[in-house]
Design a protein around this motif. Structure first.
Motif, PDB file in Angstrom:
ATOM      1  N   VAL A 142       0.696  -1.099  -0.137  1.00  0.00           N
ATOM      2  CA  VAL A 142      -0.056   0.013  -0.023  1.00  0.00           C
ATOM      3  C   VAL A 142       0.864   1.224   0.066  1.00  0.00           C
ATOM      4  CG1 VAL A 142      -1.478   1.211   1.539  1.00  0.00           C
ATOM      5  CG2 VAL A 142      -2.099  -0.943   0.873  1.00  0.00           C
ATOM      6  N   ARG A 175       3.253   3.857  -1.329  1.00  0.00           N
ATOM      7  CA  ARG A 175       3.351   4.027  -2.703  1.00  0.00           C
ATOM      8  C   ARG A 175       4.720   4.646  -2.855  1.00  0.00           C
ATOM      9  NH1 ARG A 175       0.224   1.436  -5.836  1.00  0.00           N
ATOM     10  NH2 ARG A 175      -1.923   1.262  -4.832  1.00  0.00           N
ATOM     11  N   GLY A 194      -0.311  -5.072  -5.477  1.00  0.00           N
ATOM     12  CA  GLY A 194       0.622  -3.792  -5.663  1.00  0.00           C
ATOM     13  C   GLY A 194       1.314  -3.866  -6.995  1.00  0.00           C
TER      14      GLY A 194
END
Lengths: 80, 114, 265
Positions: free
Chosen positions: A22, A24, B19
């Protein structure tokens, strides 16, 4: 007893994996990634695999962050 | 209870894949790929686990004590090191792409033209 | 296709795949109920056959040694690939030589605490790395893990700001030789067995007393070769990446080098 330890470490690994995916920004992501590597090594240890744990530590806590930080430094300087 | 630990491997796989799919940066993608690789390591080691078994090192326990499967550990061991070098190659490619196009975002790369 | 479309395509497909995966997991024998027989057979006989107490090491380098030769060459090829790619970039950006850059950087930027800590860590990591490699057939460890630990010793030199020392300690010729010798050494040990009439990678050295360092036949030699190759290969990769950052730092004008990065600054 060891089943409890295994369950706790597995939950830790699952949570850290979410943190890795999660986040970035690569520079910030490196921190949860190193923790993920460490938790993975502990998981391998409680699964009775010390060789594999050594390998996981050497790779994801030593070699990997070095490479990624160097690559990020290169990119940042190019963008200046 | 018997299959619950294996779900961890599935969870790691799909989280890492999520991801990779939603990445906006090559280096972020490399780390998420490592998470996917970790899912395979975990699954293989869990398959080889023996209840009440110890590590297959017989330095201080006598031969014949119940130990976990050593074959799967050998598979994972070299796999980890090779996975690192492949990711190194990926990083070098990402640096080269950044040099050519100035961006690390996979979405901004166009196929080669001309 | 843009990110949103990708995600919209991914989620249903992932749900289906996850369902199939969970269904497949229920067909496995259950966590902890390992049915054998391969692992149990090796556990019972491996120690006696090789006089080595680390069974995983004997599998990696003896029972399945052929796979390991292949993986070593994967490592070798990947290091070559990284070097090729990064040198291609560097030849287009030659400015100042790294020594001059590093010499002035080393004086300006390392804090004393980092300098002390990193310099203090060099010798222990070399010792630990060599210990892990040499005792690979006795306790957990071996060539791959020890090589990874050995790799950190030159990196600590770099972190301490002594880049010139780092380069003098690991010249390219030495790294080249180390990596090639490690990879070739492993292959040649196998061929040596063939020269005497045994199959490839069969053990022809005496096996020694179980539990001592000089046991396990050629396991010790193979561990050393692999440790050398892995350490040299990783240092090579790190070296190439470091060259990149130093090269580009010269593009920043003098006097504006305030909060420069040098890796883990």
């Amino acid at each position: 007893m060891i089943v409890v330890v295994q369950a706790v470490v597995m939950l830790l690994v699952a949570g850290l994996a979410v943190a890795v995916a999660v986040t970035r920004d690569p520079l910030r992501q490196l921190m949860p990634y190193s923790l993920f590597g460490g938790a993975l090594a502990v998981l391998f240890l409680v699964l009775q695999a010390p060789d594999v744990a050594l390998s996981a530590i050497a790779v994801s806590a030593l070699a990997y962050p070095a490479m990624i930080l160097l690559a990020l430094a290169k990119v940042r300087h190019r963008e200046k | 209870m018997r299959t619950a630990p294996f779900l961890l491997a599935g969870w790691l796989f799909f989280v890492g894949l999520y991801g990779v799919v939603t990445t906006r940066n090559f280096i972020h993608m490399a780390m998420c790929l490592q998470v996917v690789q970790a899912s395979t390591y975990v699954l293989i080691l869990q398959v080889g686990y023996v209840n009440g078994g110890t590590a297959p090192i017989y330095r201080d326990v006598p031969v014949g004590t119940r130990a976990v499967d050593p074959v799967v550990q050998s598979l994972v061991l070299t796999d980890i090191v090779v996975g690192l070098t492949v990711i190194a190659l990926l990083l070098a490619l990402a640096l080269q792409a950044h040099k050519q196009t100035g961006t690390l975002n996979p979405d901004d790369l166009r196929p080669l033209e001309g | 296709m843009n990110a949103r479309a990708r995600l919209a395509l991914f989620l249903p497909a992932a749900a289906v795949a996850a369902g199939l995966l969970v269904w497949g997991f229920t067909g496995l024998p259950g966590f902890g109920r390992y049915p054998g027989p391969y692992g149990d057979v090796i556990n019972r006989h491996g120690v006696h056959q090789r006089h080595a107490t680390n069974v995983v090491n004997t599998i990696v380098f003896d029972y399945r040694g052929f796979d390991t030769v292949g993986e070593e060459f994967i490592l070798f090829a990947a290091v070559m690939g990284v070097t090729l790619l990064l040198r291609l970039q560097r030849s287009e950006e030659e400015e100042e030589t790294p020594e001059e850059e590093a010499a002035e950087r080393a004086r300006t930027q390392t804090s004393d605490a980092v300098h002390l800590a990193a310099t203090a860590m060099v010798v222990p990591s070399v010792t630990l790395g060599l210990y892990v490699v040499i005792h690979g057939h006795l306790t957990p460890g071996g060539g791959f893990q020890g090589g990874g630990v050995l790799f950190t010793a030159p990196v600590f030199l770099y972190l301490a700001g002594r880049y010139v020392d780092f380069r003098r300690l690991t010249p390219v010729s030495l790294l080249d030789f180390g990596e090639g010798a490690g990879a070739a050494g492993f292959a040649v040990i196998g061929l040596g067995a063939m020269a005497v009439g045994y199959p490839y990678l069969a053990n022809i050295i005496g096996k020694g007393v179980k539990g001592s360092v000089f046991s396990g036949g050629d396991l010790l030699l193979i561990n050393l070769c692999v440790g050398l190759e892995v350490a040299a290969g990783f240092v090579f990769i790190a070296w190439e990446f470091m060259e990149q950052t130093l090269m580009v730092r010269s593009a920043v004008p003098r006097g504006f080098e305030g909060s420069g990065r040098r890796g883990k600054g």
